[in-house]
Design an enzyme around this catalytic site. Structure first.
Site, mmCIF file in Angstrom:
data_model
loop_
_atom_site.group_PDB
_atom_site.id
_atom_site.type_symbol
_atom_site.label_atom_id
_atom_site.label_comp_id
_atom_site.label_asym_id
_atom_site.label_seq_id
_atom_site.Cartn_x
_atom_site.Cartn_y
_atom_site.Cartn_z
ATOM 1 N N LYS A 79 41.944 40.162 43.891
ATOM 2 C CA LYS A 79 41.716 41.485 43.928
ATOM 3 C C LYS A 79 40.247 41.712 44.034
ATOM 4 O O LYS A 79 39.828 42.727 44.648
ATOM 5 C CB LYS A 79 42.288 42.170 43.094
ATOM 6 C CG LYS A 79 43.994 41.999 42.675
ATOM 7 C CD LYS A 79 44.417 42.721 41.529
ATOM 8 C CE LYS A 79 44.286 42.117 40.045
ATOM 9 N NZ LYS A 79 44.817 40.646 40.180
ATOM 10 N N ASP A 100 45.517 37.218 39.607
ATOM 11 C CA ASP A 100 44.681 36.209 40.176
ATOM 12 C C ASP A 100 45.000 36.156 41.547
ATOM 13 O O ASP A 100 44.830 35.154 42.423
ATOM 14 C CB ASP A 100 44.712 34.739 39.547
ATOM 15 C CG ASP A 100 44.566 35.051 38.016
ATOM 16 O OD1 ASP A 100 43.668 35.830 37.772
ATOM 17 O OD2 ASP A 100 45.346 34.477 37.265
#
Ligand code: IMO
Ligand code: MG
Length: 409
Positions: free
Chosen positions: A16, A13
């Site tokens: 990306k 998280d």
């Protein structure tokens, strides 16, 4: 241009999806090489939020999409996501590798079953069947994507195995026919396709799922995912030579989050943590669970940078730190009175280490701007570059594609 890998440096998280979407223009294909639909990759454009779990994040830029053999593929998730793309009026130019391990309804049941066995100390998996599907592959009891597409895999040994410890197994007939329908005509050789693209001068982007600290071997075991999350896995997960890996861009949040159980040295249990969660919308994109929040951990980040051979860094969610008064980073751990900044050494005792913090000038109320960072933020980024010995070439200052500041390498 060289190929580029985008890899998460924390517990997932890191943002990306946004970074992949942002850079996708320069590449012909976006490729998933690891994990499965436990990933939740979020992209926000013009106020609209797109969350995908399996399809590579290059679809909004109409790139060739490749799902490599290192991925645990859930055919029904694929069907849903393809359906969503066509509802948007798009068309996915997608190739799934023949050799992908398949997530069956049975492995999902096993995921929940094993979590149940862990009693008060579950991993907190996403229950998407990821760990068990790789385990079934190792047992040689898993179908591959190509087997399903051709409808040839005999599941009787796998079913006998499940029946030995699980009652009321789901019927697979409908699942098999739906999976065949979605995979037929879409499977092939992803590694070979990448090499062909490279040979004609096109570059590809490798999109990592999860983060380094969730790696099956190098992460905070057993509180990890069922696969490799490090960039080093790209060649093996795709069937391409090491030389094709290209550059590695690490993505790190300006603070840290973690979903699920396991040690988290810099976790903020005070009100500031809840405030960051709210401002940063830190809820799981796959399961909706509130993410645990912590300060930036330079000990863990140095380890992640080294392990992946990170050549440049993208720093995300800097804007969230303008909403909180306090600001600090962890520079070392104290273990039984001894100080260390070696994450590998601390790893076996991570649950009992005490973080040593450095207070940083607060960003509270600072306007981050559109193309240049203000002094306080520039100083912070410079400090991180000195500590991590890697250039921060991109800073994300908001969830929109446009809220992105490039810095020269
Ligand atoms: P992205 O791609 C955050 C975590 C789970 C759990 C552990 C094992 O969005 O970064 P699993 O279902 O993989 O067996 O769960 O890993 N986890 C993630 N946490 N983001 C993810 O993906 C994750 N994928 C798995 O919460 O702690
Ligand atoms: Mg996630």
């Amino acid at each position: 241009m060289r190929n580029l890998c985008i890899v998460g440096l924390q517990w997932g998280d890191e943002g990306k999806g946004k970074i992949v979407d942002y850079y996708a223009d320069g590449f012909d294909a976006v490729v998933r090489y690891n994990g499965g639909s436990n990933a939740g990759h979020t992209i926000v454009i013009g106020g609209r939020t797109f969350v995908f779990h399996l399809i590579p994040s290059g679809f909004l830029k109409k790139k060739k999409l490749l799902i490599g053999p290192g991925v645990a593929l859930d055919p029904l998730t694929l069907k849903d996501e393809l359906g969503l793309i066509s509802k948007e009026g798009g068309r996915a130019d997608l190739l799934v590798d023949e050799r992908c391990t398949v997530v069956t309804p049975l492995v999902k049941e096993m995921d929940a079953f094993i979590e149940g066995l862990r009693g008060d100390n579950p991993i907190g998996t996403t229950k998407r069947g990821i760990g068990p599907s790789y385990a079934m592959r190792a047992l040689r009891l898993s179908p591959r994507a190509g087997d399903l597409a051709r409808g040839v895999f005999d599941m009787s040994s796998a079913i006998a195995f499940y029946s030995s410890f699980m009652k009321n197994l789901p019927d697979l007939a409908l699942w098999k026919s739906e999976s065949k329908a979605v995979l037929e005509g879409r499977t092939g050789d992803v590694g070979g396709t990448i090499m062909q693209l490279n040979e004609k001068g096109s570059s590809v982007m490798f999109e990592g799922a999860q983060g380094v600290l969730l790696d099956l071997i190098y992460g905070t075991y057993p509180y990890v995912t069922g696969a490799h999350t490090i960039a080093n896995y790209v060649p093996a997960g795709l069937g391409i030579p090491n030389s094709a890996l290209g550059d590695v861009m690490g993505v790190a949040k300006a603070y840290t989050t973690r979903v699920g159980g396991g040690p988290f040295p810099t976790e903020i249990v005070e009100e500031t943590g809840a405030q960051i969660r709210k401002e940063g919308k830190e809820y799981g994109a796959t399961t909706g669970r509130p993410r645990r929040i912590g300060w930036l951990d330079l000990v863990a980040l140095k380890y992640a940078v080294r392990l992946n051979g990170v050549s440049e860094l993208a720093l995300t969610k800097l804007d969230i730190l303008t909403k909180v008064q306090e600001m600090k980073v962890c520079t070392s751990y104290s273990i039984e009175g001894e100080e260390t900044s070696d994450f590998s050494r601390a790893l076996p005792r991570l649950a009992s280490v005490k973080p040593v913090y450095q207070d940083m000038p607060s960003f509270f109320g600072v306007e981050l701007g559109d193309d240049r960072l203000p002094r306080v933020a520039e100083d912070f980024v410079g400090y991180l570059e000195d500590e991590l010995k890697v250039k921060v070439t991109l800073v994300s200052t908001g969830e929109e594609r446009s809220a992105t500041i490039r810095r020269s390498a």
